[in-house]
Design an enzyme around this catalytic site. Structure first.
Site, PDB file in Angstrom:
ATOM      1  N   LYS A   2       1.076  -0.966   0.107  1.00 14.08           N
ATOM      2  CA  LYS A   2      -0.098  -0.076   0.040  1.00 14.08           C
ATOM      3  C   LYS A   2       0.814   1.082   0.129  1.00 14.08           C
ATOM      4  O   LYS A   2       1.379   1.580   0.958  1.00 14.08           O
ATOM      5  CB  LYS A   2      -1.010   0.135   1.222  1.00 14.08           C
ATOM      6  CG  LYS A   2      -2.347   0.848   1.237  1.00 14.08           C
ATOM      7  CD  LYS A   2      -2.052   2.250   0.892  1.00 14.08           C
ATOM      8  CE  LYS A   2      -1.841   3.195   2.076  1.00 14.08           C
ATOM      9  NZ  LYS A   2      -1.535   4.498   1.307  1.00 14.08           N
ATOM     10  N   GLY A  49       6.708   6.117   8.330  1.00 14.04           N
ATOM     11  CA  GLY A  49       5.827   7.158   8.136  1.00 14.04           C
ATOM     12  C   GLY A  49       5.965   8.059   9.508  1.00 14.04           C
ATOM     13  O   GLY A  49       6.924   7.619  10.245  1.00 14.04           O
ATOM     14  N   SER A  50       4.683   8.694   9.816  1.00 15.93           N
ATOM     15  CA  SER A  50       5.057   9.530  11.023  1.00 15.93           C
ATOM     16  C   SER A  50       4.884   8.655  12.224  1.00 15.93           C
ATOM     17  O   SER A  50       4.169   7.562  12.494  1.00 15.93           O
ATOM     18  CB  SER A  50       3.912  10.723  11.042  1.00 15.93           C
ATOM     19  OG  SER A  50       2.689  10.010  11.455  1.00 15.93           O
ATOM     20  N   GLY A  84       2.363   5.528  13.343  1.00 17.64           N
ATOM     21  CA  GLY A  84       2.955   4.619  13.922  1.00 17.64           C
ATOM     22  C   GLY A  84       2.426   4.063  15.430  1.00 17.64           C
ATOM     23  O   GLY A  84       2.142   2.899  15.507  1.00 17.64           O
ATOM     24  N   CYS A  95      13.697  11.347   6.580  1.00 21.23           N
ATOM     25  CA  CYS A  95      13.490  10.964   8.191  1.00 21.23           C
ATOM     26  C   CYS A  95      14.778  11.509   8.908  1.00 21.23           C
ATOM     27  O   CYS A  95      15.176  11.664  10.042  1.00 21.23           O
ATOM     28  CB  CYS A  95      13.369   9.655   8.463  1.00 21.23           C
ATOM     29  SG  CYS A  95      12.099   8.777   7.356  1.00 21.23           S
TER      30      CYS A  95
HETATM   31  C1  UN1 Z   1      14.366   8.136   4.990  1.00 22.09           C
HETATM   32  O1  UN1 Z   1      14.619   9.440   5.017  1.00 22.09           O
HETATM   33  O2  UN1 Z   1      13.156   7.768   5.173  1.00 22.09           O
HETATM   34  O3  UN1 Z   1      20.045   7.859   4.288  1.00 22.09           O
HETATM   35  C2  UN1 Z   1      15.273   7.325   4.496  1.00 22.09           C
HETATM   36  C3  UN1 Z   1      19.281   8.398   3.715  1.00 22.09           C
HETATM   37  C4  UN1 Z   1      18.421   7.531   2.536  1.00 22.09           C
HETATM   38  C5  UN1 Z   1      17.406   6.819   3.133  1.00 22.09           C
HETATM   39  C6  UN1 Z   1      16.423   7.723   3.935  1.00 22.09           C
HETATM   40  N1  UN1 Z   1      19.335   6.588   2.277  1.00 22.09           N
HETATM   41  O4  UN1 Z   1      19.019   9.626   3.784  1.00 22.09           O
END
Ligand code: UN1
Length: 500
Positions: free
Chosen positions: A175, A228-229, A233, A284
């Site tokens: 999804k 995700g957030s 989560g 992230c």
């Molecule tokens: C993410 O930000 O969700 O190290 C993953 C990194 C990438 C992966 C990021 N190779 O920024």
């Protein structure tokens, strides 16, 4: 007329049962309609689960090296289509082509790693405490796994989950984020062309509140992986806890780059520009805090501001663009709300903080690279994930103070330290509360063959990537074979007595 896309369920490309669709638009130019994608509901998901169970029956019996061969062909096809997929990805997600090429490359690396894992998938053979008895562990497939993926790495993150899950012999229901359904469509086309049996993968488009929820709550989907957030989560975690599902969570970050007085400042400058404003800050792993030691604070900040102001915003498909748009207007509104929050908290806006002016950028969700200085520990600006091009700068006197700031947030994905002090660098790797610490490199840039994930509220203890993810997608089984021909009682017949 924009193309109408379908789900892939039951070994066929099918329309959603309710006949509903949503529009997928280019965030750099919202009049560019990429396609209409199924706004599916729980009834589509139900059919997908039934089909995936049939797929699992076949695929789980396929030898792992053969499963690995399929993934090698997937890698080959991604290599062939790298440019086309990157272009499609930039069109629907917005980040610049260099980054979407990197995103596809991460998928390629993940595919080739998975291919070779088909010939490892190690268990252990260990001595038994009894004579003439064999003891070993090995890995078994689990069943139908549900994968819910975000918009920011439209190819890499689905591959991080899909490829190891498949290699371990599971069937997959994907999804993808409703912001990037086209890249997921291209991935499933590749899986099928590479020879994956038809019912082993199911692609169900739609919203998290409907399809994602139905997937998480389905009793015959025992494994869920979500990126995700942290808020979403937590909700998923409650359901999975109640239903005793295996769950992997990858969530928020508030990652800091620390630059000490002795650092190579040119290097640190390139690092923070890339870490904070790459992917328009929508990673992230993005650098959202910059911790500068007093001696270099003012000069470094001034240089950084000049460089940030000179970054070229624009369509990621146009050569020379540094920073693309945000994914949609709601995320820009969230970023704007943090500009107000930062001002209200007394932080000093050094640059950015607004939508760019001019007609050329008025049709996309653009926002200027933004830097706040004078940020203090504990401010919302310093604590909360913004997921946009907003960098908070803090000043410290010592490395210890910087380490404390790094650790005093609820997240713990990545951290970065720029220094020439080797002893301190090793101490940082031990003391910074993150899943990943970089020395003399930015907070972004994880490689596909190492475990990826964070501590505290970034995750729930699992890792993606590398060798660890294969444990998540498989069940450990232990086998004992007693060939002594007698009843041997463990813990009793081999008891040697307690030494005096
Ligand atoms: C993410 O930000 O969700 O190290 C993953 C990194 C990438 C992966 C990021 N190779 O920024």
């Amino acid at each position: 007329m924009a193309k109408t896309f379908r789900n892939y369920i039951g070994g066929e490309w099918v329309a959603p049962r309710n006949g509903a669709y949503f529009d997928n638009r280019n965030p750099a130019r919202t009049d560019d309609l990429i396609g209409r994608f199924p706004d599916s509901d729980a009834s589509d998901l139900e059919v997908a689960v039934r089909s995936a169970k049939r797929g699992f029956a076949v695929w789980s019996r396929t030898p792992a090296p053969v499963r690995g061969d399929v993934l090698r062909r997937v890698g080959d096809l991604l290599v062939e289509r790298k440019e086309a997929v990157a272009d499609a990805m930039t069109r629907e997600m917005g980040k610049v082509l260099a980054e979407t090429r990197g995103d596809v490359q991460e998928g390629i690396d993940t595919a080739y790693y998975a291919a070779t894992e088909g010939r490892r998938l190690f268990g252990h053979t260990v001595p038994s405490e009894l004579q003439s008895k064999w003891a070993m562990s090995f890995r078994r497939p689990i069943g139908v796994v549900g994968l819910i993926t975000p918009f920011n790495f439209p190819m890499a993150i689905p591959t991080w989950k899909t490829f190891p899950a498949l290699l371990c012999g599971n069937a997959v229901i994907l999804k993808p984020s409703e912001d990037v359904p086209h890249t997921a469509h291209l991935l499933v086309e590749i899986l099928l062309e590479a020879g994956l049996p038809p019912e082993v993968v199911q692609l169900v488009h739609g919203r998290g509140e409907t399809v994602g929820k139905a997937l998480v709550e389905h009793p015959e989907v025992p494994v869920i992986s979500f990126t995700g957030s942290t808020e979403t989560g937590s909700i998923i975690g409650e359901t999975c806890g109640r239903m005793h599902k295996r769950l992997s969570l990858e969530m928020g970050g508030k990652n800091a780059q620390i630059v000490l007085d002795d650092a190579d400042l040119d290097l640190a400058l390139e690092g923070v520009l890339w870490g904070a404003f790459g992917t328009t800050g929508q990673r992230c792993t993005a650098t959202s805090r910059l911790v500068l030691q007093r001696g270099i604070h003012d000069t470094f900040l001034a240089r950084l501001a000049d460089r940030a102001k000179a970054m070229r915003l624009g369509d990621g498909r146009v050569e020379g663009t540094d920073v693309g748009p945000l994914i949609h207007d709601a995320s820009r509104a969230k970023v704007e709300s943090y500009i107000e929050i930062g001002r209200g908290e007394g932080a000093e806006l050094v640059c950015g903080g607004a939508r760019p002016s001019g007609e050329a950028l008025s049709h996309g969700h653009y926002f200027e690279p933004t830097i706040f200085a004078g940020v203090r520990p504990g401010m919302r600006l310093e604590q909360e994930e913004i997921f946009g091009p907003v960098l908070s700068v803090l000043r410290v006197d010592t490395a210890d103070e910087a380490f404390t700031i790094n650790n005093d947030v609820r997240y713990g994905l990545s951290s970065s330290l720029y220094t020439r002090d080797l002893n301190l660098a090793f101490r940082a790797m031990q003391e910074l509360d993150n899943g990943i610490t970089y020395v003399n490199a930015p907070t972004i840039g994880a490689e596909a063959h190492l475990p990826f994930g964070g501590v505290k509220q970034t995750g729930n203890g699992h890792r993606e990537g590398g060798w660890e993810v294969y444990e998540f997608y498989s069940e450990t089984k232990v086998g004992y074979v007693d060939y002594s021909g007698t009843l041997q009682r463990a813990q009793i017949d081999n008891y040697l007595g307690t030494p005096d």
